[in-house]
Design a protein around this motif. Structure first.
Motif, PDB file in Angstrom:
ATOM      1  N   TRP A   1       0.801  -1.231   0.000  1.00  0.00           N
ATOM      2  CA  TRP A   1       0.000   0.000   0.000  1.00  0.00           C
ATOM      3  C   TRP A   1       0.830   1.275   0.000  1.00  0.00           C
ATOM      4  O   TRP A   1       0.274   2.370  -0.026  1.00  0.00           O
ATOM      5  CB  TRP A   1      -0.931   0.001   1.225  1.00  0.00           C
ATOM      6  CG  TRP A   1      -1.631  -1.296   1.400  1.00  0.00           C
ATOM      7  CD1 TRP A   1      -1.472  -2.193   2.414  1.00  0.00           C
ATOM      8  CD2 TRP A   1      -2.580  -1.886   0.508  1.00  0.00           C
ATOM      9  NE1 TRP A   1      -2.276  -3.293   2.215  1.00  0.00           N
ATOM     10  CE2 TRP A   1      -2.966  -3.142   1.051  1.00  0.00           C
ATOM     11  CE3 TRP A   1      -3.156  -1.478  -0.699  1.00  0.00           C
ATOM     12  CZ2 TRP A   1      -3.884  -3.980   0.432  1.00  0.00           C
ATOM     13  CZ3 TRP A   1      -4.065  -2.319  -1.321  1.00  0.00           C
ATOM     14  CH2 TRP A   1      -4.421  -3.548  -0.752  1.00  0.00           C
TER      15      TRP A   1
ATOM     16  N   PRO B   1      -5.619   4.086   1.853  1.00  0.00           N
ATOM     17  CA  PRO B   1      -4.911   4.132   0.567  1.00  0.00           C
ATOM     18  C   PRO B   1      -4.969   2.788  -0.166  1.00  0.00           C
ATOM     19  O   PRO B   1      -4.630   1.747   0.389  1.00  0.00           O
ATOM     20  CB  PRO B   1      -3.475   4.471   0.981  1.00  0.00           C
ATOM     21  CG  PRO B   1      -3.642   5.272   2.231  1.00  0.00           C
ATOM     22  CD  PRO B   1      -4.795   4.638   2.953  1.00  0.00           C
ATOM     23  N   GLY B   2      -5.472   2.834  -1.405  1.00  0.00           N
ATOM     24  CA  GLY B   2      -5.601   1.628  -2.210  1.00  0.00           C
ATOM     25  C   GLY B   2      -6.829   0.815  -1.928  1.00  0.00           C
ATOM     26  O   GLY B   2      -7.090  -0.186  -2.605  1.00  0.00           O
TER      27      GLY B   2
ATOM     28  N   GLU C   1      -3.646   7.545  -6.148  1.00  0.00           N
ATOM     29  CA  GLU C   1      -4.951   8.200  -6.036  1.00  0.00           C
ATOM     30  C   GLU C   1      -4.877   9.702  -6.294  1.00  0.00           C
ATOM     31  O   GLU C   1      -5.868  10.293  -6.737  1.00  0.00           O
ATOM     32  CB  GLU C   1      -5.514   7.966  -4.624  1.00  0.00           C
ATOM     33  CG  GLU C   1      -5.843   6.518  -4.320  1.00  0.00           C
ATOM     34  CD  GLU C   1      -6.150   6.271  -2.847  1.00  0.00           C
ATOM     35  OE1 GLU C   1      -6.669   5.200  -2.529  1.00  0.00           O
ATOM     36  OE2 GLU C   1      -5.859   7.160  -2.017  1.00  0.00           O
TER      37      GLU C   1
ATOM     38  N   ALA D   1      -5.621   1.134  -6.109  1.00  0.00           N
ATOM     39  CA  ALA D   1      -5.962   2.507  -5.735  1.00  0.00           C
ATOM     40  C   ALA D   1      -6.737   3.223  -6.830  1.00  0.00           C
ATOM     41  O   ALA D   1      -7.460   4.182  -6.560  1.00  0.00           O
ATOM     42  CB  ALA D   1      -4.688   3.292  -5.409  1.00  0.00           C
TER      43      ALA D   1
ATOM     44  N   ALA E   1       0.061   3.659  -2.755  1.00  0.00           N
ATOM     45  CA  ALA E   1      -1.346   3.724  -3.143  1.00  0.00           C
ATOM     46  C   ALA E   1      -1.911   5.140  -3.111  1.00  0.00           C
ATOM     47  O   ALA E   1      -2.679   5.534  -3.988  1.00  0.00           O
ATOM     48  CB  ALA E   1      -2.173   2.807  -2.248  1.00  0.00           C
ATOM     49  N   ARG E   2      -1.511   5.918  -2.097  1.00  0.00           N
ATOM     50  CA  ARG E   2      -2.049   7.290  -2.044  1.00  0.00           C
ATOM     51  C   ARG E   2      -1.549   8.123  -3.219  1.00  0.00           C
ATOM     52  O   ARG E   2      -2.280   8.962  -3.757  1.00  0.00           O
ATOM     53  CB  ARG E   2      -1.682   7.947  -0.718  1.00  0.00           C
ATOM     54  CG  ARG E   2      -2.244   9.360  -0.574  1.00  0.00           C
ATOM     55  CD  ARG E   2      -2.330   9.779   0.861  1.00  0.00           C
ATOM     56  NE  ARG E   2      -3.366   9.062   1.587  1.00  0.00           N
ATOM     57  CZ  ARG E   2      -3.477   9.043   2.919  1.00  0.00           C
ATOM     58  NH1 ARG E   2      -2.588   9.688   3.654  1.00  0.00           N
ATOM     59  NH2 ARG E   2      -4.460   8.387   3.501  1.00  0.00           N
TER      60      ARG E   2
ATOM     61  N   GLY F   1      -0.952  -2.235  -4.853  1.00  0.00           N
ATOM     62  CA  GLY F   1      -1.699  -1.100  -4.326  1.00  0.00           C
ATOM     63  C   GLY F   1      -1.834   0.030  -5.324  1.00  0.00           C
ATOM     64  O   GLY F   1      -2.828   0.760  -5.313  1.00  0.00           O
TER      65      GLY F   1
END
Length: 462
Positions: A80, A439-440, A87, A111, A83-84, A107
């Motif tokens: 993860w 996140p994700g 996004e 995401a 992941a942010r 991730g």
């Protein structure tokens, strides 16, 4: 389903924006090496050395920028940690500088999942593509992300559009794609052969009639593995009706079936050398004049009789008949997934599925697979001392002991009655839902325990 296949690409040296990774331990030393313009930008963006924090680093011109992101450990990336960024970053192509993204690719893909079946797609952001030099791992990562997206899509779909018939259609499409055999039992044959599946679903209208969906694939000479998923497409609670708040998310009560379909898809896409037997008892637990009643006694496929003490404890009933069918073909391993008890959520919360197993080696493998895949599980005991709670005055057992103590344990003990002691079996009491975004992992349907189970199947049979 969101198209994830284009978001992870081989790194062939093509132009891409750089992602610099740093962890808390190395942050101060890293910061000292940065040019003034980077330190100024970091200060302006109030970057702190905490996981998922990030900042844009300016270059020599307006379009020449890169990214710094803080991760927990630069030497051990998680699924993860990027992941942010996936996004929030602008559309474009990115490369992690000085390292391979490794597990973080999963991730990155998940995401960017979106469930937009019932609203206009958000076109404000285009795709963010990540490059990786580990080209041989791309296909596997994409398959895992797509299997996760499949679970999310199915669980997020309202019961109006995803009843037992629609689950059957999903299984049929999967069977045709992979040249598997599909068998669907319903009507009088279901009532005669799987009386508890029939009893749970018989109050639903004809469109949502109960059925047992079976998919068989693979070489008959290979080890037989049964994958079972609870397919309660909507759960009103039956005559023991749920309150409105408890019924609100009951479109997700087929989350076990979603996991079974996704795991079957992974098995067949990977061409794992097993003889797969996937079983989904698909029902709607509705209310009508012919609904099963508290106090009724049902005869199971195995022959055990069950006193119905709570019509809202229906998932274990349909799983029991499916388990009885699965063991008739003497599988080497059984795994079932079910959104079975609120007690598991009270004990472990929404992120951590309860896992029960009658085989210690299987349990250890699943726990290890969950840790390795950032898909954690927690083993709860098949505590035989609680078996007496399942006793009935008029039948072989009851489906829901009074008092509510150890609810997830007694539900698992109920299922254990339908599995031979010498057949390795694991039961996942999974939530299949994310109540708050991470996140994700957006809010909504989610796969919990899927990657852990897949890791074990690959290890044992791959």
């Amino acid at each position: 389903m969101t198209d994830l296949s284009a978001l992870l690409q081989p790194d062939k040296g093509q132009p891409a924006r750089a992602i610099h990774l740093v962890d808390a331990d190395g942050y101060d030393a890293w910061l000292k090496t940065q040019p003034v313009r980077h330190r100024t930008a970091i200060t302006a963006q109030k970057l702190t050395p905490t996981a998922f924090a990030s900042a844009i680093l300016p270059g020599d011109n307006a379009d020449d920028w890169s990214v710094v992101s803080v991760v927990a450990d630069v030497d051990k990336l998680s699924s993860w940690c990027l992941a942010r960024l996936a996004e929030t970053l602008p559309e474009g192509t990115y490369r992690v500088e000085g390292a391979e993204p490794g597990p973080a690719t999963f991730g990155w893909l998940t995401a960017q999942y979106r469930f937009e079946k019932y609203r206009k797609a958000d076109k404000a952001q285009g795709p963010r593509v990540l490059l990786t030099g580990e080209i041989a791992k791309i296909a596997e990562t994409v398959r895992l992300a797509e299997a996760t997206a499949l679970v999310r899509d199915l669980v997020n779909t309202p019961a109006l559009d995803l009843g037992p018939g629609e689950l059957e259609a999903k299984a049929e499409k999967l069977a045709k794609k992979h040249d598997a055999a599909l068998t669907v039992t319903k009507g009088h044959e279901l009532e005669a052969g799987y009386p508890m599946i029939h009893a749970v679903g018989m109050a639903a209208d004809k469109k949502h009639a109960p059925r047992l969906i079976e998919l068989v694939w693979g070489n008959p000479k290979h080890p037989r593995v049964a994958i079972i998923g609870k397919g309660v497409c909507f759960d009103s609670g039956g005559l023991d009706i749920k309150p409105g708040a408890g019924m609100r998310l009951m479109k997700k009560d087929m989350g076990g079936a979603a996991h079974a379909l996704a795991l079957a898809r992974l098995i067949m896409e990977h061409r794992l050398p097993i003889r797969l037997h996937m079983l989904i008892p698909a029902v709607e637990n509705a209310i009508a004049g012919n609904a099963m009643r508290p106090g009724d006694v049902l005869k199971s496929r195995k022959g055990l009789t069950v006193e119905i003490t709570n019509t809202d404890a229906e998932g274990r009933l349909i799983l029991a008949d499916a388990l009885a069918k699965a063991v008739e073909d003497e599988p080497e391993l059984i795994i079932d997934f079910a959104t079975l008890t609120g007690a598991a959520r009270v004990a472990l919360g929404p992120d951590l599925p309860a896992m029960f197993a009658n085989d210690d080696a299987l349990a250890e493998d699943l726990l290890g697979g969950g840790t390795a895949e950032d898909d954690p599980l927690w083993r709860l005991p098949l505590w035989q001392g609680y078996g007496e709670m399942l006793k009935s005055d008029i039948a072989d057992l009851n489906n829901s002991p009074d008092g509510g103590f150890a609810g997830s344990v007694t539900a698992a003990l109920f299922l254990e009655k339908f599995v031979p002691k010498d057949t390795p079996w694991a039961h996942f009491d999974t939530f299949a839902w994310r109540p708050a975004a991470k996140p994700g992992r957006p809010k909504g349907g989610d796969a919990l325990g899927l990657r852990a189970a897949w890791a074990v199947l690959k290890s044992r049979f791959g």
